[in-house]
Scaffold this motif. Structure first.
Motif, short mmCIF file in Angstrom:
data_model
loop_
_atom_site.label_atom_id
_atom_site.label_comp_id
_atom_site.label_asym_id
_atom_site.label_seq_id
_atom_site.Cartn_x
_atom_site.Cartn_y
_atom_site.Cartn_z
N THR A 5 0.85 -1.19 0.00
CA THR A 5 0.00 0.00 0.00
C THR A 5 0.88 1.24 0.00
OG1 THR A 5 -1.73 -1.15 1.23
CG2 THR A 5 -1.79 1.26 1.23
N ARG A 6 0.72 2.11 -1.01
CA ARG A 6 1.47 3.36 -1.07
C ARG A 6 0.70 4.45 -0.36
NH1 ARG A 6 2.70 4.57 -7.17
NH2 ARG A 6 4.22 6.04 -6.33
N VAL A 7 1.42 5.26 0.39
CA VAL A 7 0.80 6.37 1.13
C VAL A 7 1.66 7.62 0.96
CG1 VAL A 7 -0.29 4.89 2.85
CG2 VAL A 7 2.02 5.75 3.26
N ALA A 8 1.10 8.75 1.33
CA ALA A 8 1.84 10.01 1.37
C ALA A 8 1.89 10.46 2.82
CB ALA A 8 1.16 11.06 0.49
N VAL A 9 3.10 10.69 3.33
CA VAL A 9 3.30 11.06 4.73
C VAL A 9 3.68 12.53 4.79
CG1 VAL A 9 4.58 10.59 6.85
CG2 VAL A 9 4.02 8.71 5.28
N LYS A 10 2.82 13.31 5.41
CA LYS A 10 3.06 14.75 5.55
C LYS A 10 3.67 15.00 6.93
CE LYS A 10 0.32 19.02 5.99
NZ LYS A 10 -1.04 19.56 5.87
N ARG A 11 4.91 15.50 6.95
CA ARG A 11 5.60 15.76 8.22
C ARG A 11 5.69 17.26 8.45
NH1 ARG A 11 11.64 13.64 9.58
NH2 ARG A 11 12.19 15.19 8.00
N LEU A 12 5.03 17.73 9.49
CA LEU A 12 5.13 19.13 9.85
C LEU A 12 6.51 19.39 10.42
CD1 LEU A 12 2.01 18.62 9.68
CD2 LEU A 12 1.76 20.39 11.40
N ASP A 13 7.09 20.54 10.06
CA ASP A 13 8.43 20.85 10.52
C ASP A 13 8.48 20.85 12.04
OD1 ASP A 13 9.43 21.11 7.98
OD2 ASP A 13 8.91 23.23 7.86
N GLU A 14 9.47 20.17 12.61
CA GLU A 14 9.63 20.17 14.06
C GLU A 14 9.95 21.58 14.53
OE1 GLU A 14 12.07 17.25 15.77
OE2 GLU A 14 11.25 15.58 14.63
N ALA A 15 9.35 21.93 15.66
CA ALA A 15 9.50 23.30 16.14
C ALA A 15 9.77 23.30 17.63
CB ALA A 15 8.22 24.09 15.86
N GLY A 16 10.31 24.38 18.10
CA GLY A 16 10.53 24.56 19.53
C GLY A 16 9.25 24.92 20.22
#
Length: 902
Positions: free
Chosen positions: A550-561
């Motif tokens: 199964t192919r998926v798209a993973v959206k990673r929000l930029d890590e922040a302080g």
């Protein structure tokens, strides 16, 4: 007097009821029911049976009831020769009851058959299901003698049929084709003649055999079929079956390849196949075939039973991960597990697994006991077992290779290795597995179980105890350090954790939750980047499931302080809460999410063609790494164009994309339980499938307005420059009409192939308005009080199309009437006053009817305010030039400030 009237009414009611019962034959048929109804017919739950086939074997049934305080309804076609639980299929994607009241089945005047209801806690009606038959000249709805419900056009042709649309069945009448894309469910009685799917199901596998399996993990525990040829020729594999006197297997060419004979026969012999009214059903994990007795149709004569009767033959008898001993009929647990008679809290997310793992919640047969992990030292420990060959298994070289496959697959919690076929099958959960028989110590089959124990944290108690033993001066230092630590780190962290916990508890339909490690493995350490956006990047991921890749798209929000974490959390929670609570064919599906420490990730379905902006605008030079495609999550790829001239979006595809996007927004605005305003409609957030069907994505700015709210205030200006509605800039009051404005901009971009803000043309609505006014000079406007109205009858449509239409489209391929109507709809959508814009429901209706059915042309007002935001010089504009002045461009700058730089 009133008492005698009441008594008389009761007697009359009983008399009518007796007449109705008298008109019903022993087989369950009712005289007088039509087999065909015309346009405009509406069915409701005030009656139950509405239609009946001419041979009186099938009926259209519609019911509503209350279960545990919840209003439910269900409708479909039933089989009169089998009761109770006689429903064959239902008006739903999966045969589950729908929650709501006032359920109706309506054959609309435009030829659409729709199932409507009023959802709980809502006063507005929604369409739960409908046929895609608008404009196909439908004349009537007919229930045929084979149980097929069809819509027939004015030439007698079938434009829609249930046999092609409903692939989830509770029963199969004799003579009906059972294809590979159909599932027959084990039935759990729900209400009257209605059922819901149980834990077992049956399908026809790719090898031409009937496979009996558990729905939760696709574990096959028995098959029924004929011996296929070993030549490797697909023509030697059965393509479908028909239940007659025997189970008949046919090739794709309709050639009978063999039969599985009936194995039970009452004294009464079977009739000829043409006179057989039998039916196949799946009950308690067995395939059964019966027919009504000629002398008593309510008495059933059985002539086939798959005969799964052993104690260990049913995969659910010993619960999760249970080992079954057929000789002693006892259940035990593998090493590292212990037996429990109290089921722990259910952590399963999907409906089939919850039914099988948490049977007490769904009226399923309950486990006597089940196994829970207690010692992870036995993780992936080999255990000798006995199991049925699994069609989903893959070839491996050794037992160690099978163990390694499960170890590396985040979705695998159990693996079955078969040395006889050198194969390995992986499962997310495993139920009862048999132990080898007493006279056979080993079968060559081994089970591996992945055991993950939750470790406990030691907390800060040790540090406090150690600190207490230190001298006075050291004790003061430690206490001060602890206070500072608690104030500056633990307290904010604890507040965030509590908010996160409340957030997860508040979401009614929480999608699956992944660990960061699982997503890291799926994305190959986030190495395949698809695109970037204002809040992060999107990566391609792959999950190896038992059913395939199964192919998926993973959206990673930029890590922040800590300072930026609140803003990122708001965007993340908005997306999970919004898209996690809705489900529609034109909305991107959220497959899961991850919340660990400062990491925020969303897992979406993979959209192969990427976002609309890549296909729409004029070619630009290719970019560097990560620019190949954009898949999902609503993030813009670096290459906004198609990669070859053959990939141009033609007019038909553009209309399809416009309609799909409008349907997605219509669902958010009017049909979702909590009405939703997207707040960021633009081509980068419209994702395309392989066949260029569109889905709306990126719900980071979406707002749930509630079922009754009409507007809400935005405390900060967010969105994308050029797509913001004017009311955002005036008083920050947002309504669903704000999305309509953004959608109108997208329509103009589809028509022109230009971006909404362009250095050469300026703001797109202004440039288009000028082109419209120039198509016939001043005569295109008439004054009414303080407003100016565009007069479409005087517009030169061909000249207008020539000036506005995307130059890459061939004029002969775009009907001028269709182009002008879409243009009018786009301009109506970008009116300055929200009241003048159509609703998304009206937009969908206009787009669906654009080819045949006329509609009243919306009026376009050019008020003083609209000219402020869309400066149009009706008298002095040079029709030979499409440029606008610097002052006009400067004025357009007011339209699109973006607080986020998106």
């Amino acid at each position: 007097m009133s008492f005698h009237l009441l008594l008389l009414a009761l007697q009359l009611h009983l008399y009518i009821y007796s007449l109705l019962q008298g008109s019903t034959s022993a087989a369950g048929s009712i005289s007088g029911l039509p087999s065909t109804v015309s346009l405009g017919t509406s069915f409701s739950t005030t009656h139950t049976l509405w239609m009946q086939s001419q041979n009186e074997v099938f009926q259209l049934d519609l019911r509503s009831w209350v279960d545990e305080g919840a209003d439910q309804c269900m409708g479909g076609v039933r089989y009169t020769y089998k009761t109770p639980n006689a429903l064959i299929w239902t008006f739903n994607t999966v045969p589950e009851p729908l929650l709501g009241t006032n359920c109706n089945l309506i054959l609309r005047s435009n030829g659409v058959l729709a199932f409507e209801l009023t959802p709980p806690s809502s006063s507005s009606r929604v369409v739960a299901w409908q046929t895609p038959t608008a404009g196909l000249r439908v004349q009537n709805l007919t229930l045929q003698d084979d149980g097929n419900l069809v819509l027939v056009n004015d030439t007698g042709g079938i434009v829609w049929q249930s046999f092609d649309s409903f692939h989830h069945l509770f029963m199969i009448p004799s003579g009906m084709r059972f294809l590979q894309n159909i599932t027959l469910y084990d039935r759990v009685s729900l209400y009257s003649d209605f059922s819901m799917p149980g834990c077992y199901a049956l399908q026809m596998g790719s090898q031409g055999r009937l496979q009996m399996f558990t729905r939760a993990n696709i574990y096959v525990y028995n098959t029924i079929g004929i011996n296929a040829s070993t030549s490797g020729n697909n023509a030697s594999i059965a393509n479908y079956i028909i239940f007659n006197q025997d189970i008949e297997f046919y090739s794709s060419r309709g050639i009978l390849m063999g039969k599985v004979a009936h194995n039970i026969l009452n004294d009464d012999p079977l009739p000829n196949p043409t006179n057989l009214t039998g039916s196949a059903l799946f009950k308690d994990g067995n395939l059964l075939i019966n027919r009504p007795s000629p002398t008593n149709p309510n008495h059933h004569l059985w002539y086939y039973n798959s005969s799964i009767s052993g104690f260990c033959d049913f995969p659910l008898v010993c619960g999760e991960y249970g080992l079954c001993n057929e000789a002693t009929r006892e259940c035990s647990c593998p090493p590292g597990f212990q037996r429990t008679f109290t089921k722990p809290a259910c952590t399963a997310q999907d409906e089939p697994t919850r039914k099988c793992s948490c049977p007490e919640e769904f009226q399923m047969p309950k486990f006597n006991s089940t196994c829970v992990p207690v010692d992870d030292a036995y993780s992936l420990h080999p255990i000798n077992v006995s199991f049925y060959p699994q069609p989903s298994a893959v070839r491996v070289d050794s037992q160690g290779a099978c163990r390694s496959l499960c170890e590396q697959n985040a979705s695998c919690n159990a693996a079955l290795f078969d040395s006889n076929s050198s194969s390995c099958a992986l499962f997310p959960v495993l139920y009862t597995v048999s132990l080898p028989s007493q006279n056979k110590a080993t079968t060559g089959q081994v089970m591996f179980l992945k055991i993950t124990m939750v470790s406990t944290s030691s907390g800060s108690a040790t540090a406090i105890i150690v600190g207490a033993t230190v001298g006075g001066a050291a004790l003061i230092v430690i206490v001060v350090c602890l206070v500072l630590y608690w104030w500056f780190w633990w307290r904010p962290h604890n507040i965030r954790m509590q908010a996160q916990k409340r957030f997860l508890q508040d979401i009614s339909k929480l999608p699956p939750r992944f660990t960061y490690k699982e997503l890291e493995v799926a994305t190959n350490n986030f190495s395949r980047r698809l695109g970037t956006g204002g809040f992060g990047s999107v990566y391609e991921g792959v999950f190896h499931m038992p059913t395939g890749i199964t192919r998926v798209a993973v959206k990673r929000l930029d890590e922040a302080g800590a300072s930026a974490l609140f803003t990122m959390d708001e965007q993340f929670k908005a997306e999970v809460a919004t898209i996690g609570s809705v489900s529609h064919v034109n909305l991107v599906t959220l497959k899961g999410f991850c919340m660990e420490k400062n990491a925020r990730l969303l897992v979406f379905e993979f959209m192969p063609k990427g976002s609309l902006d890549r296909w729409l605008y004029t070619r630009e030079p290719p970019q560097a790494e990560g620019s190949s495609s954009s898949a999902s999550g609503g993030k813009k790829a670096k290459v906004p164009v198609a990669e070859s001239s053959t990939e141009l979006l033609d007019w038909e595809k553009r209309c399809c994309i416009a309609l799909d996007t409008a349907k997605g927004l219509e669902y958010l605005h009017h049909q979702a339980a909590e009405h939703i305003v997207h707040c960021d409609v633009k081509p980068a957030n419209i994702l395309l499938s392989d066949d260029f069907h569109a889905k709306v994505g990126d719900f980071g700015l979406a707002k749930l307005t509630g079922s009754d709210a009409q507007s809400f205030a935005m405390t900060t200006l967010k969105g994308t420059r050029g797509y913001l509605a004017p009311e955002w800039l005036q008083h920050a009051t947002i309504t669903a009409k704000s999305d309509v404005y953004s959608y109108g901009i997208v329509l103009l971009e589809l028509l022109t192939g230009k971006k909404c803000l362009d250095p050469e043309y300026g703001h797109l609505p202004t440039w288009v308005m000028k082109a419209v006014s120039a198509a016939k000079g001043d005569t295109t406007c008439t004054s009414t009080a303080d407003n100016k109205m565009l007069d479409y009858d005087t517009i030169d449509a061909s000249l207008l199309q020539e000036k506005i239409m995307d130059s890459r489209l061939l004029c002969d391929s775009v009907p001028s009437g269709s182009f002008q109507r879409v243009l009018i709809l786009a301009l109506a959508s970008v009116q300055v006053d929200p009241v003048d814009r159509p609703s998304m429901t009206s937009v969908v209706q206009m787009l669906e009817d654009i080819l045949e059915i006329s509609y009243s042309t919306p009026s376009l007002k050019l008020t003083q305010m609209s000219q402020k935001y869309f400066p149009v010089n009706l008298s002095g504009w040079d029709s030979t030039s499409c440029s606008i002045s610097d002052s006009e461009i400067s004025g357009l700058g007011q339209l699109g400030p973006s607080a986020n730089g998106r």
